[in-house]
Write a protein that holds these residues in place. Structure first.
Motif, mmCIF file in Angstrom:
data_model
loop_
_atom_site.group_PDB
_atom_site.id
_atom_site.type_symbol
_atom_site.label_atom_id
_atom_site.label_comp_id
_atom_site.label_asym_id
_atom_site.label_seq_id
_atom_site.Cartn_x
_atom_site.Cartn_y
_atom_site.Cartn_z
ATOM 1 N N LYS A 56 0.832 -1.209 0.000
ATOM 2 C CA LYS A 56 0.000 0.000 0.000
ATOM 3 C C LYS A 56 0.862 1.252 0.000
ATOM 4 O O LYS A 56 0.585 2.214 -0.735
ATOM 5 N N GLY A 57 1.901 1.263 0.820
ATOM 6 C CA GLY A 57 2.760 2.434 0.887
ATOM 7 C C GLY A 57 3.438 2.738 -0.433
ATOM 8 O O GLY A 57 3.532 3.895 -0.868
ATOM 9 N N MET A 58 3.918 1.705 -1.111
ATOM 10 C CA MET A 58 4.604 1.879 -2.393
ATOM 11 C C MET A 58 3.621 2.289 -3.495
ATOM 12 O O MET A 58 3.949 3.109 -4.357
ATOM 13 N N ALA A 59 2.408 1.744 -3.458
ATOM 14 C CA ALA A 59 1.402 2.108 -4.456
ATOM 15 C C ALA A 59 0.945 3.551 -4.265
ATOM 16 O O ALA A 59 0.672 4.259 -5.245
ATOM 17 N N ALA A 60 0.856 3.999 -3.018
ATOM 18 C CA ALA A 60 0.463 5.381 -2.745
ATOM 19 C C ALA A 60 1.468 6.354 -3.357
ATOM 20 O O ALA A 60 1.096 7.365 -3.972
ATOM 21 N N ARG A 61 2.757 6.042 -3.210
ATOM 22 C CA ARG A 61 3.792 6.904 -3.779
ATOM 23 C C ARG A 61 3.747 6.894 -5.314
ATOM 24 O O ARG A 61 3.885 7.933 -5.956
ATOM 25 N N LYS A 62 3.533 5.713 -5.884
ATOM 26 C CA LYS A 62 3.470 5.611 -7.346
ATOM 27 C C LYS A 62 2.273 6.399 -7.883
ATOM 28 O O LYS A 62 2.394 7.107 -8.900
ATOM 29 N N PHE A 63 1.132 6.281 -7.225
ATOM 30 C CA PHE A 63 -0.066 7.014 -7.629
ATOM 31 C C PHE A 63 0.207 8.515 -7.618
ATOM 32 O O PHE A 63 -0.130 9.240 -8.563
ATOM 33 N N ALA A 64 0.837 9.004 -6.534
ATOM 34 C CA ALA A 64 1.134 10.428 -6.418
ATOM 35 C C ALA A 64 2.073 10.893 -7.518
ATOM 36 O O ALA A 64 1.884 11.967 -8.127
ATOM 37 N N GLU A 65 3.089 10.089 -7.811
ATOM 38 C CA GLU A 65 4.064 10.456 -8.846
ATOM 39 C C GLU A 65 3.414 10.515 -10.227
ATOM 40 O O GLU A 65 3.672 11.447 -11.009
ATOM 41 N N LEU A 66 2.577 9.525 -10.545
ATOM 42 C CA LEU A 66 1.939 9.493 -11.861
ATOM 43 C C LEU A 66 0.968 10.660 -12.050
ATOM 44 O O LEU A 66 0.910 11.262 -13.125
ATOM 45 N N ILE A 67 0.205 10.970 -11.013
ATOM 46 C CA ILE A 67 -0.754 12.082 -11.110
ATOM 47 C C ILE A 67 -0.014 13.405 -11.291
ATOM 48 O O ILE A 67 -0.407 14.263 -12.100
ATOM 49 N N LYS A 68 1.059 13.596 -10.552
ATOM 50 C CA LYS A 68 1.847 14.829 -10.685
ATOM 51 C C LYS A 68 2.387 14.962 -12.106
ATOM 52 O O LYS A 68 2.312 16.031 -12.724
ATOM 53 N N GLU A 69 2.919 13.856 -12.624
ATOM 54 C CA GLU A 69 3.494 13.861 -13.975
ATOM 55 C C GLU A 69 2.433 14.124 -15.028
ATOM 56 O O GLU A 69 2.625 14.939 -15.941
ATOM 57 N N ARG A 70 1.291 13.444 -14.928
ATOM 58 C CA ARG A 70 0.272 13.514 -15.974
ATOM 59 C C ARG A 70 -0.544 14.801 -15.931
ATOM 60 O O ARG A 70 -1.200 15.146 -16.914
ATOM 61 N N SER A 71 -0.528 15.482 -14.790
ATOM 62 C CA SER A 71 -1.237 16.766 -14.690
ATOM 63 C C SER A 71 -0.268 17.943 -14.810
ATOM 64 O O SER A 71 -0.669 19.089 -14.602
ATOM 65 N N ASN A 72 0.997 17.657 -15.156
ATOM 66 C CA ASN A 72 2.032 18.690 -15.228
ATOM 67 C C ASN A 72 2.150 19.472 -13.919
ATOM 68 O O ASN A 72 2.376 20.681 -13.918
ATOM 69 N N GLY A 73 1.959 18.762 -12.808
ATOM 70 C CA GLY A 73 2.125 19.385 -11.500
ATOM 71 C C GLY A 73 0.908 20.109 -10.976
ATOM 72 O O GLY A 73 0.918 20.621 -9.856
ATOM 73 N N ARG A 74 -0.172 20.167 -11.766
ATOM 74 C CA ARG A 74 -1.361 20.901 -11.305
ATOM 75 C C ARG A 74 -2.092 20.165 -10.196
ATOM 76 O O ARG A 74 -2.686 20.779 -9.316
ATOM 77 N N ILE A 75 -2.074 18.811 -10.236
ATOM 78 C CA ILE A 75 -2.713 18.018 -9.186
ATOM 79 C C ILE A 75 -1.620 17.407 -8.313
ATOM 80 O O ILE A 75 -0.716 16.739 -8.817
ATOM 81 N N GLU A 76 -1.705 17.637 -7.026
ATOM 82 C CA GLU A 76 -0.705 17.133 -6.091
ATOM 83 C C GLU A 76 -1.363 16.192 -5.084
ATOM 84 O O GLU A 76 -2.290 16.582 -4.371
ATOM 85 N N ILE A 77 -0.910 14.952 -5.040
ATOM 86 C CA ILE A 77 -1.346 13.992 -4.028
ATOM 87 C C ILE A 77 -0.329 14.039 -2.886
ATOM 88 O O ILE A 77 0.817 13.624 -3.059
ATOM 89 N N GLN A 78 -0.723 14.560 -1.757
ATOM 90 C CA GLN A 78 0.158 14.619 -0.586
ATOM 91 C C GLN A 78 -0.072 13.359 0.247
ATOM 92 O O GLN A 78 -1.150 13.176 0.809
ATOM 93 N N VAL A 79 0.935 12.483 0.294
ATOM 94 C CA VAL A 79 0.804 11.190 0.969
ATOM 95 C C VAL A 79 1.376 11.281 2.382
ATOM 96 O O VAL A 79 2.519 11.686 2.574
#
Length: 347
Positions: A56-79
């Motif tokens: 779960k911890g590793m997937a949370a980080r991956k999710f945050a990284e992908l969202i940041k990349e795909r939104s060009n930084g506009r969406i930030e997942i703070q884990v």
């Protein structure tokens, strides 16, 4: 001299309109996250209680990284991992209040809100993780997820922790009768409590982040969990015996606050949904691989005595736990049990 100064001033005045025009053509959204204002960013606070090195911890980080990349930084997942923002028993209330937007609780922790979800907690309800995934995406599984919407929650993904094993500090658990009299830590689930009442053990509902101290102080003598959780929290260092029983499933629903989710644009919801689906597939394989790796590490360390239930012994345990299924049926009906894959395909 004066003529030179006049020429310089005249040239500067000519340049100003071109500078103004160039500045006006800057894009609305810079790609650098630090340059975005609070109004321009979408910040999603994601709280969970397990370690960063778990599936779960590793997937949370991956999710945050992908969202940041795909939104060009506009969406930030703070884990926020390891219960640093909210503890095990606090995060659901925080989500319902809107203080955070996303959590990934064990399904067992949702059974106070939707008791029917405790079908996931039934001993030997699933023979494989593939059966869990199939059930979750079935009509019965979708009906269960719809019940969460009545509580302003929406489940968008399922992440595996895996199948649970049993550890304790009293005796080897080679037969279900060996559990008699042992104080066992469980999650917040009446079905899990019934499971241990059946074998005359003493279940204790204890917050995940305090299990280590409870074991150390002797408040409890045993616990059930997946191998990745057992190792990430170092539970096995305080236990003498481990039984590989695979007796129950432990998984997490990715839950958004429904009001928050519906406030998002269609484009943002689509991006998050598609990314979660991709991460889910990746996380399922990761969980399986990590549990296998952690078992190998425990075997090699020879620091705890391990007993492996045979397939025949598992069937014996499953049969002994039949009254737990009766308890579920009496309280919540038999619809969800009858739609478990292990019964669905019985001719």
């Amino acid at each position: 001299m004066r003529d030179s100064i006049k020429v310089i001033l005249f040239c500067f005045l000519l340049v100003i309109p071109f500078l103004t025009l160039a500045c006006s053509q800057i894009k609305d959204y810079p790609t650098d996250l630090e340059q975005l204002s609070e109004d321009e960013r979408l910040v999603i606070r994601f709280s969970h209680v397990v370690g960063e090195d778990t599936p779960k911890g590793m997937a949370a980080r991956k999710f945050a990284e992908l969202i940041k990349e795909r939104s060009n930084g506009r969406i930030e997942i703070q884990v926020f991992s390891n219960g640093t923002l909210y503890k095990d028993v606090e995060e659901l209330d925080a989500l319902l209040r809107g203080d955070i937007q996303l959590i990934a609780p064990a399904i067992s922790k949702l059974t106070d809100l939707v008791p029917e979800l405790s079908v996931y907690d039934l001993p030997y309800a699933f023979n494989s993780l593939e059966e869990v995934h199939e059930f979750t995406e079935s009509e019965a599984g979708n009906r269960l997820k719809d019940l969460l919407k009545m509580h302003n929650l929406i489940a968008l993904s399922l992440w595996d922790s895996g199948f649970k094993q049993i550890s304790n500090d009293i005796r080897p658990i080679e037969h279900y009768q060996d559990l008699k009299g042992i104080r066992m830590r469980i999650m917040q689930s009446d079905i899990l409590a019934q499971q241990y009442y059946i074998v005359d053990a003493f279940p204790r509902k204890i917050d995940f982040n305090t299990v280590f101290q409870s074991l150390k102080k002797g408040d409890i003598e045993g616990q059930e969990n997946t191998l990745t959780n057992i190792t990430s929290k170092n539970f096995y260092s305080l236990q003498k015996y481990l039984t590989i029983s695979n007796h129950g499933y432990l998984g997490y629903f990715l839950l958004f606050n429904l009001d928050f989710w519906e406030s998002l644009s269609d484009e943002d919801r689509e991006l998050i949904t598609e990314t979660l689906h991709e991460v889910q597939e990746w996380q399922w394989q990761l969980a399986e691989d990590l549990n296998d790796r952690r078992l190998q590490e425990i075997e090699e360390c020879q620091c705890i005595q391990i007993y492996y239930l045979s397939e025949e012994e598992k069937k014996e345990w499953e049969e002994h736990f039949t009254p737990v299924y009766h308890y579920y049926t009496q309280h919540y009906g038999d619809y969800y049990i009858q739609n478990l894959p292990k019964y669905k395909y019985v001719k």
